[in-house]
Design a protein around this motif. Sequence first.
Motif, PDB file in Angstrom:
ATOM      1  N   ALA A 291      -7.703  48.911  -3.348  1.00 20.26           N
ATOM      2  CA  ALA A 291      -7.801  48.830  -4.342  1.00 20.26           C
ATOM      3  C   ALA A 291      -6.646  49.398  -4.588  1.00 20.26           C
ATOM      4  CB  ALA A 291      -9.110  49.677  -5.041  1.00 20.26           C
ATOM      5  N   ARG A 292      -6.420  50.418  -3.263  1.00 18.68           N
ATOM      6  CA  ARG A 292      -4.953  51.400  -3.788  1.00 18.68           C
ATOM      7  C   ARG A 292      -4.101  50.051  -3.911  1.00 18.68           C
ATOM      8  NH1 ARG A 292      -2.971  56.311  -2.894  1.00 18.68           N
ATOM      9  NH2 ARG A 292      -1.211  56.569  -2.413  1.00 18.68           N
ATOM     10  N   TRP A 293      -3.639  48.768  -2.812  1.00 12.74           N
ATOM     11  CA  TRP A 293      -2.953  48.111  -3.212  1.00 12.74           C
ATOM     12  C   TRP A 293      -2.741  46.770  -4.102  1.00 12.74           C
ATOM     13  CZ3 TRP A 293      -1.558  43.220  -2.695  1.00 12.74           C
ATOM     14  CH2 TRP A 293       0.147  42.941  -1.830  1.00 12.74           C
ATOM     15  N   LEU A 294      -4.345  46.726  -4.611  1.00 15.21           N
ATOM     16  CA  LEU A 294      -4.457  45.531  -5.492  1.00 15.21           C
ATOM     17  C   LEU A 294      -4.215  46.399  -6.915  1.00 15.21           C
ATOM     18  CD1 LEU A 294      -6.682  42.918  -4.050  1.00 15.21           C
ATOM     19  CD2 LEU A 294      -4.051  42.707  -4.620  1.00 15.21           C
ATOM     20  N   ALA A 295      -4.671  47.031  -6.808  1.00 17.65           N
ATOM     21  CA  ALA A 295      -4.251  47.305  -8.738  1.00 17.65           C
ATOM     22  C   ALA A 295      -3.051  47.490  -9.310  1.00 17.65           C
ATOM     23  CB  ALA A 295      -5.097  49.486  -8.791  1.00 17.65           C
ATOM     24  N   PRO A 296      -1.768  48.297  -8.966  1.00 17.92           N
ATOM     25  CA  PRO A 296      -0.739  47.958  -9.587  1.00 17.92           C
ATOM     26  C   PRO A 296       0.132  47.069  -8.950  1.00 17.92           C
ATOM     27  CG  PRO A 296      -0.138  48.906  -7.352  1.00 17.92           C
ATOM     28  CD  PRO A 296      -2.058  48.744  -7.230  1.00 17.92           C
ATOM     29  N   ARG A 297      -0.802  45.342  -8.223  1.00 16.15           N
ATOM     30  CA  ARG A 297      -0.148  43.989  -8.478  1.00 16.15           C
ATOM     31  C   ARG A 297      -0.741  43.758  -9.503  1.00 16.15           C
ATOM     32  NH1 ARG A 297       0.428  47.336  -3.992  1.00 16.15           N
ATOM     33  NH2 ARG A 297       3.035  47.046  -3.131  1.00 16.15           N
ATOM     34  N   VAL A 298      -1.776  43.438  -9.663  1.00 10.50           N
ATOM     35  CA  VAL A 298      -2.728  42.789 -10.777  1.00 10.50           C
ATOM     36  C   VAL A 298      -2.672  42.912 -11.963  1.00 10.50           C
ATOM     37  CG1 VAL A 298      -4.919  40.863 -10.495  1.00 10.50           C
ATOM     38  CG2 VAL A 298      -4.060  42.596  -8.975  1.00 10.50           C
ATOM     39  N   ALA A 299      -2.615  42.253 -12.973  1.00  7.48           N
ATOM     40  CA  ALA A 299      -2.654  42.337 -14.303  1.00  7.48           C
ATOM     41  C   ALA A 299      -4.124  42.866 -14.681  1.00  7.48           C
ATOM     42  CB  ALA A 299      -2.630  40.931 -15.179  1.00  7.48           C
TER      43      ALA A 299
ATOM     44  N   LEU B 126     -24.955  51.026  -5.546  1.00  6.68           N
ATOM     45  CA  LEU B 126     -25.765  50.149  -3.976  1.00  6.68           C
ATOM     46  C   LEU B 126     -25.458  50.570  -2.748  1.00  6.68           C
ATOM     47  CD1 LEU B 126     -26.288  47.375  -5.447  1.00  6.68           C
ATOM     48  CD2 LEU B 126     -27.792  48.345  -4.571  1.00  6.68           C
ATOM     49  N   ASN B 127     -23.512  50.925  -2.426  1.00  2.00           N
ATOM     50  CA  ASN B 127     -23.301  51.490  -1.718  1.00  2.00           C
ATOM     51  C   ASN B 127     -22.130  52.388  -1.835  1.00  2.00           C
ATOM     52  OD1 ASN B 127     -21.321  51.877   0.522  1.00  2.00           O
ATOM     53  ND2 ASN B 127     -22.228  49.636   1.605  1.00  2.00           N
ATOM     54  N   PRO B 128     -21.794  53.483  -2.117  1.00  4.36           N
ATOM     55  CA  PRO B 128     -20.720  54.012  -1.959  1.00  4.36           C
ATOM     56  C   PRO B 128     -19.668  54.241  -1.718  1.00  4.36           C
ATOM     57  CG  PRO B 128     -22.143  55.482  -0.849  1.00  4.36           C
ATOM     58  CD  PRO B 128     -22.960  54.283  -0.942  1.00  4.36           C
ATOM     59  N   PHE B 129     -19.181  53.520  -0.585  1.00  2.00           N
ATOM     60  CA  PHE B 129     -17.824  53.046   0.298  1.00  2.00           C
ATOM     61  C   PHE B 129     -17.195  51.761  -0.742  1.00  2.00           C
ATOM     62  CE2 PHE B 129     -20.078  54.482   3.840  1.00  2.00           C
ATOM     63  CZ  PHE B 129     -19.321  55.129   4.503  1.00  2.00           C
ATOM     64  N   VAL B 130     -18.152  51.940  -1.852  1.00  2.00           N
ATOM     65  CA  VAL B 130     -16.907  50.722  -2.979  1.00  2.00           C
ATOM     66  C   VAL B 130     -16.235  51.344  -4.221  1.00  2.00           C
ATOM     67  CG1 VAL B 130     -18.380  48.866  -1.975  1.00  2.00           C
ATOM     68  CG2 VAL B 130     -19.281  49.858  -3.895  1.00  2.00           C
ATOM     69  N   ARG B 131     -17.015  52.458  -4.313  1.00  2.00           N
ATOM     70  CA  ARG B 131     -16.046  53.070  -5.266  1.00  2.00           C
ATOM     71  C   ARG B 131     -15.320  53.364  -5.761  1.00  2.00           C
ATOM     72  NH1 ARG B 131     -19.668  58.473  -5.061  1.00  2.00           N
ATOM     73  NH2 ARG B 131     -21.637  57.182  -4.892  1.00  2.00           N
ATOM     74  N   PRO B 132     -14.222  53.307  -4.103  1.00  2.00           N
ATOM     75  CA  PRO B 132     -12.960  52.668  -4.914  1.00  2.00           C
ATOM     76  C   PRO B 132     -12.866  51.379  -6.174  1.00  2.00           C
ATOM     77  CG  PRO B 132     -13.292  53.607  -2.732  1.00  2.00           C
ATOM     78  CD  PRO B 132     -14.604  53.460  -3.131  1.00  2.00           C
ATOM     79  N   LEU B 133     -13.228  50.692  -5.943  1.00  2.00           N
ATOM     80  CA  LEU B 133     -13.162  49.496  -6.530  1.00  2.00           C
ATOM     81  C   LEU B 133     -13.985  49.740  -7.921  1.00  2.00           C
ATOM     82  CD1 LEU B 133     -14.190  47.015  -3.542  1.00  2.00           C
ATOM     83  CD2 LEU B 133     -12.316  47.105  -4.430  1.00  2.00           C
ATOM     84  N   GLY B 134     -14.527  50.298  -7.939  1.00  2.00           N
ATOM     85  CA  GLY B 134     -15.286  50.529  -9.197  1.00  2.00           C
ATOM     86  C   GLY B 134     -14.256  52.103 -10.598  1.00  2.00           C
ATOM     87  N   THR B 135     -13.329  52.368  -9.547  1.00  2.00           N
ATOM     88  CA  THR B 135     -12.688  53.377 -10.079  1.00  2.00           C
ATOM     89  C   THR B 135     -10.957  52.876 -10.782  1.00  2.00           C
ATOM     90  OG1 THR B 135     -13.500  54.958  -9.075  1.00  2.00           O
ATOM     91  CG2 THR B 135     -11.134  54.946  -9.919  1.00  2.00           C
TER      92      THR B 135
ATOM     93  N   ALA C  59     -11.326  49.098 -11.702  1.00  2.00           N
ATOM     94  CA  ALA C  59     -11.761  48.264 -12.037  1.00  2.00           C
ATOM     95  C   ALA C  59     -12.297  49.075 -13.415  1.00  2.00           C
ATOM     96  CB  ALA C  59     -13.657  48.043 -12.215  1.00  2.00           C
ATOM     97  N   ARG C  60     -12.531  50.905 -13.876  1.00  2.00           N
ATOM     98  CA  ARG C  60     -12.402  51.890 -15.177  1.00  2.00           C
ATOM     99  C   ARG C  60     -11.038  51.251 -14.919  1.00  2.00           C
ATOM    100  NH1 ARG C  60     -17.497  53.727 -16.261  1.00  2.00           N
ATOM    101  NH2 ARG C  60     -16.163  54.743 -17.478  1.00  2.00           N
ATOM    102  N   PHE C  61      -9.723  51.715 -14.302  1.00  2.00           N
ATOM    103  CA  PHE C  61      -8.963  52.241 -14.584  1.00  2.00           C
ATOM    104  C   PHE C  61      -8.254  50.839 -15.128  1.00  2.00           C
ATOM    105  CE2 PHE C  61      -4.312  52.053 -13.462  1.00  2.00           C
ATOM    106  CZ  PHE C  61      -3.771  53.085 -14.665  1.00  2.00           C
ATOM    107  N   ALA C  62      -8.723  49.921 -14.846  1.00  2.50           N
ATOM    108  CA  ALA C  62      -7.994  48.319 -15.209  1.00  2.50           C
ATOM    109  C   ALA C  62      -8.493  47.658 -16.775  1.00  2.50           C
ATOM    110  CB  ALA C  62      -8.085  47.404 -14.695  1.00  2.50           C
ATOM    111  N   MET C  63      -9.653  48.692 -17.268  1.00  3.89           N
ATOM    112  CA  MET C  63     -10.188  48.986 -18.260  1.00  3.89           C
ATOM    113  C   MET C  63      -9.462  49.333 -19.411  1.00  3.89           C
ATOM    114  SD  MET C  63     -14.149  48.716 -16.998  1.00  3.89           S
ATOM    115  CE  MET C  63     -15.190  48.459 -16.052  1.00  3.89           C
ATOM    116  N   GLU C  64      -9.330  50.655 -18.851  1.00  2.00           N
ATOM    117  CA  GLU C  64      -8.661  51.334 -19.740  1.00  2.00           C
ATOM    118  C   GLU C  64      -6.825  50.738 -20.301  1.00  2.00           C
ATOM    119  OE1 GLU C  64      -9.672  54.098 -21.225  1.00  2.00           O
ATOM    120  OE2 GLU C  64     -11.933  54.100 -20.575  1.00  2.00           O
TER     121      GLU C  64
END
Length: 334
Positions: free
Chosen positions: A19-27, A190-199, A201-206
């Motif tokens: 999530a940290r690496w891909l978030a700023p590099r994907v539309a 279901l799995n708290p370790f995937v929470r960064p991906l959810g965060t 995703a929400r930022f990408a929605m904004e």
Amino acid sequence: MGPDLLVPLLLPLASWPVARWLAPRVAPRFASGLFTVIALVLAGGSTAALLVAAAAGLSQLPLIAQLGEFSPTAFRAATAVSIPVAIASGALLAAVASEVVRAAIRYRRWYRRVHAELDGQTLDGGVVVLPGTEPIAFAIAGRGGRIALSSGMLAVLGPDERVALLAHERAHLRLRHPVYAAAATLASALNPFVRPLGTAARFAMERWADEAAASRVGDRRLVATAVAKAALAGRNEAAYALAATSGPVPQRVHALLDKPSARPGRGPLAALAVAFVLGCSAWSAVASLQAAADLHAGIESAQRAECRPVLTQGTDDQALLTAIREDHRDCAER
């Protein structure tokens, strides 16, 4: 079944660096769905792996083996899951189920409470203006979709900025962002370790809603100003709702002030990284299915072992043939 179970259990640990690496590099438009799907697949894969491990442990109990009509000895020889691993998996699975139920109850209570509050206000064009000086602005799905704005929020924005803020909130509803957000919330339960991906995703929605609002009003700086002023006015308390004040607002404002051509998501390195992450997610899903298939094969093998006729002294040939025919018929029906 050992390696098949380890893959889906370990892959969610990579959620934070991905999530940290891909978030700023994907539309943003692509990232919203990408991160949501990856989170769901990884969380679902780890949950399925726990379920298979717990089921493998239960299947080694004589009572379960008797109900399933298979040999527990043969099943233990065909599986690689130990009783301690199965017990730990069952405990984790119970914790996951409890968290999912609690998350569903919390979301339902919040959803009903918010709609009950909005029902008491006047609805005009899908927008509800709430009384009070506290700055509030959010969109909520259900009942046709609603946008809530408080008098305090409207007071800090100019007329054009109000239009931009409304365009942002309407984009959330039009693009079905509440569905993405609910899926990301489920994955985190279901799995708290995937929470960064959810965060992420929400930022990408904004960011996606920011870009949609900028396209609608035709002024990126105006949307940036509206978002910044709304965020500075106060913190949004609508926990599950999508709002213009959500996420790292400075990053969103900076992205809006950049030229559109500077937006990420088209580089070959980013495309390669996306393909790799999708491949790992598919690997997790396939590994979970393979573990389930191995469990099923082990049970079938144990059932065939249970079907073998037992030879005893004094059994005549006719009785032996009859027993073999009956056992063969019973095994063929399984």
